[in-house]
Design an enzyme around this catalytic site. Structure first.
Site, mmCIF file in Angstrom:
data_model
loop_
_atom_site.group_PDB
_atom_site.id
_atom_site.type_symbol
_atom_site.label_atom_id
_atom_site.label_comp_id
_atom_site.label_asym_id
_atom_site.label_seq_id
_atom_site.Cartn_x
_atom_site.Cartn_y
_atom_site.Cartn_z
ATOM 1 N N HIS A 179 0.844 -1.194 0.000
ATOM 2 C CA HIS A 179 0.000 0.000 0.000
ATOM 3 C C HIS A 179 0.882 1.248 0.000
ATOM 4 O O HIS A 179 1.282 1.726 1.068
ATOM 5 C CB HIS A 179 -0.899 0.002 1.238
ATOM 6 C CG HIS A 179 -1.823 -1.173 1.321
ATOM 7 N ND1 HIS A 179 -1.388 -2.440 1.619
ATOM 8 C CD2 HIS A 179 -3.169 -1.253 1.135
ATOM 9 C CE1 HIS A 179 -2.428 -3.265 1.623
ATOM 10 N NE2 HIS A 179 -3.516 -2.575 1.334
ATOM 11 N N HIS A 205 -3.948 3.343 -3.486
ATOM 12 C CA HIS A 205 -4.119 2.916 -2.098
ATOM 13 C C HIS A 205 -3.437 1.581 -1.823
ATOM 14 O O HIS A 205 -2.644 1.470 -0.891
ATOM 15 C CB HIS A 205 -5.606 2.807 -1.748
ATOM 16 C CG HIS A 205 -5.860 2.101 -0.444
ATOM 17 N ND1 HIS A 205 -5.734 2.735 0.772
ATOM 18 C CD2 HIS A 205 -6.208 0.815 -0.155
ATOM 19 C CE1 HIS A 205 -6.005 1.870 1.744
ATOM 20 N NE2 HIS A 205 -6.288 0.696 1.216
ATOM 21 N N GLU A 219 -18.000 -3.521 24.405
ATOM 22 C CA GLU A 219 -17.179 -4.729 24.376
ATOM 23 C C GLU A 219 -16.119 -4.689 23.282
ATOM 24 O O GLU A 219 -14.992 -5.157 23.488
ATOM 25 C CB GLU A 219 -18.051 -5.974 24.183
ATOM 26 C CG GLU A 219 -18.978 -6.289 25.336
ATOM 27 C CD GLU A 219 -20.348 -5.657 25.160
ATOM 28 O OE1 GLU A 219 -21.262 -6.018 25.916
ATOM 29 O OE2 GLU A 219 -20.503 -4.801 24.255
ATOM 30 N N HIS A 232 -29.042 -14.615 24.788
ATOM 31 C CA HIS A 232 -28.055 -14.510 25.859
ATOM 32 C C HIS A 232 -27.475 -15.856 26.270
ATOM 33 O O HIS A 232 -26.685 -15.926 27.212
ATOM 34 C CB HIS A 232 -28.680 -13.827 27.082
ATOM 35 C CG HIS A 232 -28.780 -12.342 26.958
ATOM 36 N ND1 HIS A 232 -29.393 -11.724 25.892
ATOM 37 C CD2 HIS A 232 -28.329 -11.341 27.765
ATOM 38 C CE1 HIS A 232 -29.333 -10.416 26.048
ATOM 39 N NE2 HIS A 232 -28.685 -10.154 27.170
#
Length: 661
Positions: free
Chosen positions: A28, A262, A411, A473
């Protein structure tokens, strides 16, 4: 500031990056070319570092969050004097080189963290800044400020598109991490084209709302960048974002500013045009401009002198504060395994029942009292995870010595932030949430394993016994998913005593992270054979042996299912059959044992069954067939835990029936 020298460094950075990527036919070039002046300024004039000692504790940390631009970092490490010879740049992305496709911590001197997955490095930098503040508050004195460095990161548009960066930036603003400075390579280009295809938000406004100071500078004007950084460092109550509107691939005659530069080499024709525009000889492969080597030779003397000055300060601090110096040495020596074994950990009576999340909370208090560098927190679930150190305060903008961290419902960021804290040095860090939400943390857990970071993950509510919360859950596939990560050890203790050993196992690890998979419901304490603690560390051991007729039947179980295995095993033995029940708290550790030990636990030729509240995948390595696994190969359901288990067949009756089929 020697501007002519910096201009030559920038030219050299572009040239080395272009040539290395061309030689590899992979890489890159856009970022190194677009940010060359910034890189020259950062490594030449800004960073407090010493290439002769990449582990100097008071060095500035620099994280290349946009890790795809690795040649930016490798070129600067080589030029500034790190142990990275030019031959390694010529071997970019080749087998066994020190210049892999993305920066890897521990592989290349001067690389602070493994980056590549966008946003992870940005969040690592937030963790490093947290660790910096905690360490400084713990050890600095008015007379001897031994920790006064900064944490820098370079992020691109892709990094700031990723949600993890928003989570981490929000936390950093809330905590007022003034030692953190993020540079934003705002080139408005992504792989598919202009960022306007999908990214039109006001980044400055977003970061201001997070509580950051937002500045802007010209990445091709050294004085402009200097001015912005001066303002950033002056604001000790806010992290700073310095926006650098850049031209991706600057210097490429036809590709600059386009997505084509890129992630692909320039190509022979474009490279020649670049060299002509830059005044580089047409045959100047891996060109280093005049004066660059001399410039960095002078800088290395300054950096060495700076570290020697710090060494003197550190020795003065040590003499004035012997107790703090002792603690510093303890922190940086790692967990003392002998002291760990000598601790009086919680005891449990046989037949009593305790949730292993509660057992974990109890042992954590003892460990935290002895090991003062043990710290961590939860993603808004500490009361459920039992992850607070009760005797300690909370880390905050006002209290930098608190050992309890509130990550909020973040999280994704928590996983990467604790990686940054662990990378900083001297700390043993844990992070807690429900097992089902490890999904959100998996990229960071994977990187912790790749970097061999000894992070401990406390994952509670580890089965369908969560009950009424229902299938969203109730973790099903999560243990298998985590066990699939190389280098991550997953421990699922079956009672309080095993939970003690699981924590000891995790803290003794130096070469990788550990998961503690813990129950919400009470687990019955079972009788254990002599020597079980040593064999726990081997991953598995026999807890019940009953002689009888016929071939030996072995039942392997983990966690809450050990009681199911014991019940079914005793029933099977009452029929006159030979049976052994094996607790396997860590399958990963067991599979690393020698063949003799494995055979002593699971003898060749025996009938083997397994029981675990999760999918059957992986247990076939022992049982030979999924038909011999008491498991849950479907999503759970909403009901009280025992009712859910009965409905899903996770019972001793079902296991006994399997053994008789």
């Amino acid at each position: 500031m020697n501007i002519p020298a910096l201009e030559n460094v920038a030219k050299t950075l572009r040239s080395l990056s272009v040539d290395a990527i061309e030689a590899a036919n992979s890489g890159h070039p856009g970022l190194p070319m677009g940010m060359a002046e910034f890189g020259a300024w950062l490594y030449g004039e800004v960073l407090k570092h010493n290439p002769a000692n990449p582990h100097w504790m008071n060095r500035d940390r620099f994280v290349l969050s946009a890790g795809h631009g690795s040649m930016f970092l490798y070129s600067l490490l080589h030029l500034s004097g790190y142990e990275l010879p030019l031959e390694e740049l010529k071997a970019f992305r080749q087998l066994d080189s020190l210049t892999p496709g993305h920066p890897e911590r521990g592989h290349t001197a001067g690389v602070e963290t493994t980056t590549g997955p966008l946003g992870q490095g940005f969040a690592n930098a937030v963790g490093m800044a947290i660790a910096r503040e905690f360490t400084a508050a713990k050890f600095n004195t008015a007379e001897h400020p031994i920790i006064d460095h900064h944490v820098y990161t370079l992020a691109g548009d892709g990094c700031l598109m990723e949600g993890i960066s928003s989570e981490a930036a929000s936390l950093a603003g809330h905590l007022k991490l003034g030692s953190l400075v993020a540079f934003y390579d705002s080139n408005s280009i992504s792989i598919e084209g202009s960022t306007e295809l999908a990214f039109t938000e006001q980044v400055a406004g977003r970061f201001e709302s997070f509580g950051w100071q937002v500045l802007e500078a010209d990445p091709y004007d050294f004085a402009s960048m200097d001015k912005a950084l001066t303002a950033a460092l002056a604001d000790i109550d806010r992290p700073s974002l310095i926006i650098l509107p850049s031209v991706i691939g600057k210097g490429a005659p036809t590709k600059a500013g386009s997505h084509s530069v890129h992630g692909a080499p320039l190509g022979a024709e474009e490279r020649q045009g670049f060299r002509q525009a830059m005044g580089i000889p047409a045959d100047g492969d891996f060109y280093i401009a005049d004066g660059v080597s001399e410039y960095f030779a002078g800088k290395r003397k300054e950096w060495q002198a700076a570290e020697e000055s710090w060494d003197a300060l550190f020795e003065q601090w040590s003499s004035a504060n012997p107790a703090l110096r002792t603690q510093w040495d303890q922190w940086h020596a790692g967990i003392d395994a002998v002291a760990l074994e000598e601790l009086a950990l919680p005891e449990y009576e046989a037949g009593s029942a305790t949730a292993t999340r509660a057992s974990s909370g109890k042992v954590l208090q003892v460990l935290a009292e002895r090991f003062t560098n043990l710290l961590g927190g939860s993603a808004d679930l500490a009361p459920s995870n039992k992850s607070d150190i009760i005797s300690e305060t909370d880390f905050s903008a006002e209290n930098r010595v608190g050992r309890n961290f509130h990550f909020g419902v973040r999280e994704h960021a928590m996983g990467a932030v604790v990686n940054g804290m662990a990378l900083y040095g001297g700390l043993r860090v844990y992070a807690a949430t429900f097992l089902v939400f490890s999904d959100y943390m998996r990229p960071a857990i994977r990187l912790a394993a790749l970097m061999k970071l000894p992070v401990t993950y406390i994952f509670t509510h580890d089965s369908i016994f969560v009950g009424e919360d229902g299938p969203t859950h109730q973790p099903i596939e999560h243990l298998a998913v985590l066990r699939a990560i190389p280098g991550l050890d997953v421990l699922r203790p079956a009672d309080g005593a095993e939970c003690n050993e699981a924590w000891k196992y995790a803290l003794k690890r130096k070469d990788g992270p550990s998961v503690l998979s813990l129950s919400r419901q009470g687990l019955t304490e079972f009788d254990k054979p002599e020597g079980w603690r040593e064999n726990f560390a081997r991953g598995a051991y026999a807890v019940l042996d009953i002689d009888g007729e016929g071939e030996l039947t072995v039942i392997i179980a983990t966690g809450s299912e050990l009681s199911v295995a014991l019940d079914a095993g005793r029933r099977y033995a009452s029929d006159g059959k030979r049976v052994r029940v094996v607790s396997m708290p860590c399958r990963d550790a067991f599979l690393r044992q020698d063949r003799a030990y494995i055979a002593s636990v699971i003898p060749a030729g025996s009938r083997v069954f397994a029981a675990e509240a999760g999918i059957s995948m992986g247990w076939e390595i022992f049982t030979g067939s999924a038909d011999r696994v008491l498991s849950i190969d479907r999503f759970g359901l909403s009901a009280p835990g025992k009712k859910a288990a009965e409905a899903l067949g996770l019972t001793a009756d079902r296991l006994y029936a399997l053994m008789n089929e």
